[in-house]
Design an enzyme around this catalytic site. Sequence first.
Site, PDB file in Angstrom:
ATOM      1  N   ASN A  28    -117.899  90.334 -15.804  1.00 38.17           N
ATOM      2  CA  ASN A  28    -118.983  89.352 -15.752  1.00 38.17           C
ATOM      3  C   ASN A  28    -119.258  88.853 -14.345  1.00 38.17           C
ATOM      4  O   ASN A  28    -119.949  87.849 -14.163  1.00 38.17           O
ATOM      5  CB  ASN A  28    -118.665  88.176 -16.686  1.00 38.17           C
TER       6      ASN A  28
ATOM      7  N   GLY B 204    -116.702  80.090 -18.278  1.00 32.96           N
ATOM      8  CA  GLY B 204    -116.098  80.127 -19.600  1.00 32.96           C
ATOM      9  C   GLY B 204    -115.661  81.488 -20.096  1.00 32.96           C
ATOM     10  O   GLY B 204    -114.925  81.575 -21.083  1.00 32.96           O
ATOM     11  N   ASP B 205    -116.093  82.572 -19.431  1.00 32.81           N
ATOM     12  CA  ASP B 205    -115.673  83.934 -19.810  1.00 32.81           C
ATOM     13  C   ASP B 205    -115.621  84.783 -18.544  1.00 32.81           C
ATOM     14  O   ASP B 205    -116.205  85.859 -18.467  1.00 32.81           O
ATOM     15  CB  ASP B 205    -116.646  84.523 -20.835  1.00 32.81           C
ATOM     16  N   LEU B 206    -114.904  84.279 -17.546  1.00 27.76           N
ATOM     17  CA  LEU B 206    -115.002  84.824 -16.196  1.00 27.76           C
ATOM     18  C   LEU B 206    -114.001  85.955 -15.961  1.00 27.76           C
ATOM     19  O   LEU B 206    -113.065  85.832 -15.184  1.00 27.76           O
ATOM     20  CB  LEU B 206    -114.815  83.706 -15.169  1.00 27.76           C
TER      21      LEU B 206
END
Length: 261
Positions: free
Chosen positions: A172, A166-168
């Site tokens: 991260n 979801g926030d790749l």
Amino acid sequence: MRSARDLGASHGWRLKRGLLDDGREVFAKTGTASEVFASEAAGLLWLGEAIAVPEVVEVGADRLVLSWVRQEPPSPEAAERFGRALAAMHRAGAAGFGAPWPGFIAELPMDNSPAPDWPAFYGSRRVLPFLRMARLPAADVALVERAVERFAEVAGPAEPPARIHGDLWSGNVLWSGGSGVLIDPAAHGGHRETDLAMLQLFGLPYLDRVLGAYREAWPPAEGWLERVPLHQLHPLLVHVVLYGGGYRDALLDAARRVLAL
């Protein structure tokens, strides 16, 4: 914690590297962010059923403590292993679009309540709420809203909910143990192309190897590259909200490309 070294601050909480009494090295976030910490811990535990993530050592009202990830330089081989692991994580699936815990991206809340299909989820739970937060001119808002109206038409073949980070973005993904280790998730049941599009937004070492191995393990549906702007609308809106108008042109370009699909 036997000792701790301050690593600075991020999104309103302090970051520390510490050593526990049993000799384990840990990474800690501290501050008044209990819902954020609980959401991140839930996401890590869920993703960790299918891919490498740090161990959740402790989560509480004022801290999140994770195992320390010893990083190494990325390599083509590690990138390919990560691509295959990412495909396996997506294949692990989800019960529906959304998640049973409150969502956050950085310190911003996200609605993880379920929706009947991915276009409805993406429009009503991701793009439109952040469009309201972004305080853009009326013409910009209208352009993005027109793109949202086309989501069901341009989203491609329907797929079951994927287990996504979801926030790749590249920050991260930590390289360790010969592959990628995922941190700071905004995890939920979503569309796997969202993670692939996020990787392409800000780049990643050996991204071509990651995507090539992913395609071999689980080929995305035809036309997925043309749909990248669709999946980048939400992260670009997040950056407009967090960092201002410097991302406005990229957001509007993505919306126009969605309208041209």
